[in-house]
Design an enzyme around this catalytic site. Structure first.
Site, short mmCIF file in Angstrom:
data_model
loop_
_atom_site.label_atom_id
_atom_site.label_comp_id
_atom_site.label_asym_id
_atom_site.label_seq_id
_atom_site.Cartn_x
_atom_site.Cartn_y
_atom_site.Cartn_z
N HIS A 59 0.84 -1.21 0.00
CA HIS A 59 0.00 0.00 0.00
C HIS A 59 0.88 1.26 0.00
O HIS A 59 0.69 2.16 -0.80
CB HIS A 59 -0.90 -0.06 1.24
CG HIS A 59 -1.64 1.20 1.57
ND1 HIS A 59 -3.01 1.28 1.54
CD2 HIS A 59 -1.21 2.43 1.97
CE1 HIS A 59 -3.39 2.51 1.89
NE2 HIS A 59 -2.31 3.22 2.16
N GLU A 60 1.88 1.24 0.90
CA GLU A 60 2.77 2.41 0.99
C GLU A 60 3.59 2.59 -0.29
O GLU A 60 3.84 3.71 -0.73
CB GLU A 60 3.71 2.29 2.20
CG GLU A 60 3.00 2.25 3.55
CD GLU A 60 2.03 3.39 3.78
OE1 GLU A 60 2.25 4.48 3.23
OE2 GLU A 60 1.02 3.18 4.48
N ASP A 162 -5.42 8.71 4.19
CA ASP A 162 -5.56 8.85 2.73
C ASP A 162 -6.87 9.53 2.34
O ASP A 162 -6.89 10.43 1.50
CB ASP A 162 -5.48 7.48 2.07
CG ASP A 162 -4.11 6.85 2.28
OD1 ASP A 162 -3.17 7.61 2.58
OD2 ASP A 162 -3.99 5.63 2.16
ZN LIG Z 1 -2.08 5.19 2.60
#
Ligand SMILES: [Zn+2]
Length: 369
Positions: A59-60, A162
């Protein structure tokens, strides 16, 4: 970050794990064992946590790769027990870019989820009815659920998560960046409070996340305000230009006397008009202890900075405070001023007042008065 451990470098980005993350693994292992789990069950739990955090790392990397497309490098990716952080060199200020960078992380989890779903479909993972116990027993099904949870959780508009960044990007396309950030940060703090209360009754992990959101929202909003506040200003605009200085051979007790009488915290040392360095408050106390009252001032100089140019943009001076909280301003080889966080702050207040006053017409000003 202190207490973090570098586990490797992928695509030019350092991957770091915070030591508390190891504590999480130990805690999961021990609590599985205490609840009567076999060695196999403990290993299964640990493997699951690692698979979960692999999803977080990917994800990062989604954020990092998207940022790279806009020419923004990533310093490192840090894994904490509450999740991962990709530390970008800077945040994209263009709302469209921020939107893409923020969305790229959750999109990775959607992709992982899609792959897991397809795999489960092909290998008959959905052949039995799904309930809590099949969910917990099937490693892949559980991983799928967790990835979908990550998507939903990250899309909560709690800046600086996010979803909150997406919100700021949308707001910033309608209003100025500082106001958009402040609004997003306030909404983020609202969510942090709700999350903290929910965590109190339900899951302590939510309390940690709430603290992270609360402090992150505040510090990011402040950073944006400072950046906006110093726009167009130079070191010269924010420097202290009236200050005392001492000669290199002046005894330290004299310097101490001067510091007491004037309250000046940073005392420049000169030799025949040449700037040698600065004695900060702590340097002075250390120097007196180490060298004695009669030692010459130059022995106590703590920093011998190269100095900055008076025309240096103030936004470039700010990062230098991390090394030293006083920056000497040098023009034609002469010391002409000192820039400190406090002097920058004062200049920003002045600017705000000027801006406020200039935005009203004379009639409006009279009305306000
Ligand atoms: Zn994120």
């Amino acid at each position: 970050m202190k207490g973090s451990w570098n586990v490797g470098r992928i695509a030019g980005i350092d991957l770091k794990i915070h030591l508390t993350f190891v504590l999480l693994l130990v805690w999961v292992g021990v609590s599985t064992m205490l609840s009567g789990g076999t060695v196999g069950a403990v290993l299964g739990e640990l493997l699951f946590i690692l698979a979960l955090f692999l999803s977080v790392v990917l994800h990062e990397f989604g954020h990092a790769i998207a940022a790279k497309r806009f020419g923004i490098a990533t310093k490192d990716i840090l894994l904490l027990p509450i999740g991962g952080v990709a530390r970008l060199e800077q945040m994209p200020e263009d709302p469209k870019q921020e939107l893409v960078v923020a969305a790229a992380g959750p999109i990775v989890n959607v992709l992982i989820g899609g792959l897991l779903f397809a795999g489960l479909l092909v290998f008959g993972g959905f052949s039995q009815p799904i309930n809590i116990s099949t969910l917990m027993d099937n490693f892949w099904l559980r991983l799928l659920t967790v990835n979908l949870t990550l998507v939903l959780f990250n899309l909560v508009p709690a800046f600086p998560m996010d979803g909150g960044r997406v919100l700021r990007a949308i707001l910033a396309s309608r209003m100025n960046y500082v106001k958009a950030t402040r609004t997003a940060a306030n909404i983020g703090r609202g969510f942090a409070v709700l999350m903290g209360i929910a965590g109190f009754f339900w899951n302590p992990w939510l309390i940690l996340t709430a603290i992270f959101i609360w402090s992150g929202a505040g510090s990011e909003a402040q950073a944006v305000e400072v950046k906006e506040g110093v726009k167009g200003l130079t070191a010269r605009d924010a420097m202290i230009s009236q200050f005392y200085q001492v000669e290199a051979n002046q005894p330290l007790d004299g310097v101490f006397q001067l510091a007491m009488e004037t309250g000046q915290q940073n005392i420049p040392v000169l030799s025949n008009g040449h700037f040698l360095g600065i004695i900060r408050r702590q340097d002075l106390l250390d120097g007196l202890n180490r060298l004695g009252n009669r030692a010459p001032a130059y022995g106590a100089i703590g920093i011998e900075p190269k100095g900055i140019d008076p025309e240096m943009p103030l936004k470039d001076v700010l990062p230098k405070f991390a090394q030293s909280r006083v920056q000497p301003v040098i023009e034609d080889g002469k010391l002409i001023g000192l820039v400190t966080p406090e002097s920058v702050q004062q200049r920003m207040w002045l600017n705000q007042r000027l801006r406020k006053n200039s935005s009203y017409s004379p009639q409006e000003k009279k009305d306000i008065a």
